[in-house]
Design a protein around this motif. Sequence first.
Motif, PDB file in Angstrom:
ATOM      1  N   VAL A 303       0.873  -1.169   0.000  1.00  0.00           N
ATOM      2  CA  VAL A 303       0.000   0.000   0.000  1.00  0.00           C
ATOM      3  C   VAL A 303       0.910   1.217   0.000  1.00  0.00           C
ATOM      4  O   VAL A 303       1.566   1.528   1.005  1.00  0.00           O
ATOM      5  CB  VAL A 303      -0.934   0.031   1.221  1.00  0.00           C
ATOM      6  N   ALA A 304       0.994   1.912  -1.158  1.00  0.00           N
ATOM      7  CA  ALA A 304       1.927   3.023  -1.315  1.00  0.00           C
ATOM      8  C   ALA A 304       1.230   4.167  -2.043  1.00  0.00           C
ATOM      9  O   ALA A 304       1.337   4.298  -3.266  1.00  0.00           O
ATOM     10  CB  ALA A 304       3.173   2.572  -2.076  1.00  0.00           C
ATOM     11  N   PRO A 305       0.522   5.020  -1.324  1.00  0.00           N
ATOM     12  CA  PRO A 305      -0.273   6.074  -1.969  1.00  0.00           C
ATOM     13  C   PRO A 305       0.544   7.104  -2.734  1.00  0.00           C
ATOM     14  O   PRO A 305       0.003   7.774  -3.626  1.00  0.00           O
ATOM     15  CB  PRO A 305      -1.016   6.714  -0.790  1.00  0.00           C
ATOM     16  N   ALA A 306       1.840   7.266  -2.436  1.00  0.00           N
ATOM     17  CA  ALA A 306       2.670   8.263  -3.122  1.00  0.00           C
ATOM     18  C   ALA A 306       3.518   7.653  -4.227  1.00  0.00           C
ATOM     19  O   ALA A 306       4.340   8.348  -4.832  1.00  0.00           O
ATOM     20  CB  ALA A 306       3.574   8.965  -2.109  1.00  0.00           C
ATOM     21  N   LEU A 307       3.333   6.369  -4.534  1.00  0.00           N
ATOM     22  CA  LEU A 307       4.187   5.682  -5.497  1.00  0.00           C
ATOM     23  C   LEU A 307       4.074   6.308  -6.879  1.00  0.00           C
ATOM     24  O   LEU A 307       2.981   6.459  -7.422  1.00  0.00           O
ATOM     25  CB  LEU A 307       3.823   4.199  -5.566  1.00  0.00           C
ATOM     26  N   HIS A 308       5.236   6.658  -7.456  1.00  0.00           N
ATOM     27  CA  HIS A 308       5.272   7.278  -8.777  1.00  0.00           C
ATOM     28  C   HIS A 308       6.022   6.409  -9.790  1.00  0.00           C
ATOM     29  O   HIS A 308       5.649   6.335 -10.954  1.00  0.00           O
ATOM     30  CB  HIS A 308       5.948   8.648  -8.691  1.00  0.00           C
ATOM     31  N   ILE A 329      -2.659  -0.552  -7.511  1.00  0.00           N
ATOM     32  CA  ILE A 329      -2.885   0.875  -7.769  1.00  0.00           C
ATOM     33  C   ILE A 329      -4.189   1.331  -7.131  1.00  0.00           C
ATOM     34  O   ILE A 329      -4.267   2.401  -6.507  1.00  0.00           O
ATOM     35  CB  ILE A 329      -2.887   1.143  -9.286  1.00  0.00           C
ATOM     36  N   SER A 330      -5.233   0.497  -7.263  1.00  0.00           N
ATOM     37  CA  SER A 330      -6.530   0.851  -6.672  1.00  0.00           C
ATOM     38  C   SER A 330      -6.452   0.868  -5.152  1.00  0.00           C
ATOM     39  O   SER A 330      -6.975   1.783  -4.497  1.00  0.00           O
ATOM     40  CB  SER A 330      -7.587  -0.156  -7.137  1.00  0.00           C
ATOM     41  N   ARG A 331      -5.806  -0.129  -4.575  1.00  0.00           N
ATOM     42  CA  ARG A 331      -5.693  -0.214  -3.114  1.00  0.00           C
ATOM     43  C   ARG A 331      -4.868   0.940  -2.556  1.00  0.00           C
ATOM     44  O   ARG A 331      -5.182   1.495  -1.502  1.00  0.00           O
ATOM     45  CB  ARG A 331      -5.051  -1.554  -2.738  1.00  0.00           C
ATOM     46  N   SER A 332      -3.806   1.338  -3.286  1.00  0.00           N
ATOM     47  CA  SER A 332      -2.928   2.403  -2.809  1.00  0.00           C
ATOM     48  C   SER A 332      -3.479   3.784  -3.107  1.00  0.00           C
ATOM     49  O   SER A 332      -3.193   4.745  -2.382  1.00  0.00           O
ATOM     50  CB  SER A 332      -1.536   2.270  -3.450  1.00  0.00           C
ATOM     51  N   GLY A 333      -4.269   3.891  -4.188  1.00  0.00           N
ATOM     52  CA  GLY A 333      -4.728   5.214  -4.609  1.00  0.00           C
ATOM     53  C   GLY A 333      -3.600   6.059  -5.179  1.00  0.00           C
ATOM     54  O   GLY A 333      -3.643   7.287  -5.118  1.00  0.00           O
TER      55      GLY A 333
END
Length: 372
Positions: A303-308, A329-333
Amino acid sequence: MLDFLAADRAFLAEKDAEIQALEAQVAALKSSISLLRAARITVQQRLCSYKYPVLTLPNEIIVEIFLHFLSPGYPDAPPFMGARSPMRLTHICRQWRDTACETPGLWRAIDLYPTRVDDRLESTLSLTALWVSRSRHCPLSIRAGSYNDLLSVLAPLIPHRDRWEHLDLTLKSTQPLSSIQGSLPLLKSFTIHFNSSISDDDSVVNLHDLPLLSTVALDDFKIPHVSLPWSQLTSLTLSWIYPEHCMSILRKTTHLERCTLRLWIQDEDEPQNDFVDLLLPRLDTLEIDADDGVHVDLIQYLVAPALHSLCLPESFLGSNPIDSLKSCISRSGCHLGELQVAKAYVSENAYRNAFPSIPDVEVEKSSDSNSD
């Protein structure tokens, strides 16, 4: 008789004329010599008053030139000796020697790896003491390893541990780490290469009084032999580490922004715990590589919401790589901007069609893949 007298008088007159001609030539030559000497004195005086442009530069400019002469630049260390060593600057002239010796920035990065077969510990210790002395109060960058007695190599540096800013060690045991336990108030980056000869019985070393530490690189599957303040790291590289150990460390790196993983096949007798969600709220860049036998569905726990930026082998996306990545991607947003998939069986077009919002997609096909 009269004829002889007349002949002698004529001879003398002739010789007197020749002498007078030669004396006139001598006078002319003396005059030319005087003119040449005067011209030479004038030119010599002009040369003596001339200063080479580089020697007329302000000392601050010369220092900047010297610092840019170093290759590579800090925190990488130049060699002790040779064309790219600051020692070379001390051999040009007295002014440059004095300037180089009084420029602490030239001496603050120290490479303690032997570069020649005949490198001796005594000369290394002597040069180390010299460089540390010339570095004055500058923070230090240290790279050390390959010596049988690494503790002796580090001995001149231990009293200056409060200046260590970057540290790169290759270890045959954890004993050198034990010698530096305690406060390292300036240490920002720490790289440890473990030699495979380290035994499982070797002691675990705890290094936690490192208030500025933000970048760590650990190499070899004996990584669990060192404990660091994981929660404050922003950049982490783990090379040839078992997946179980990797996950254990990553759960503690709550401030991580950049991560590079190179995973090793787990031994059958190593514990295999069930993985749970791995939350890395600040992670921007994740790069994964692994031995061909490693297959871990790491992405399904991430879970990595800032992943680029994401780079990994396709095997880490499980049996349904596109669905697995969509779920992550969906889980992390998160909003991926760069995706690199290695050893892939699914085509690049399939990834591009599945993820049109990712502007940079690169897929390296597996060598035994027959897919289009």
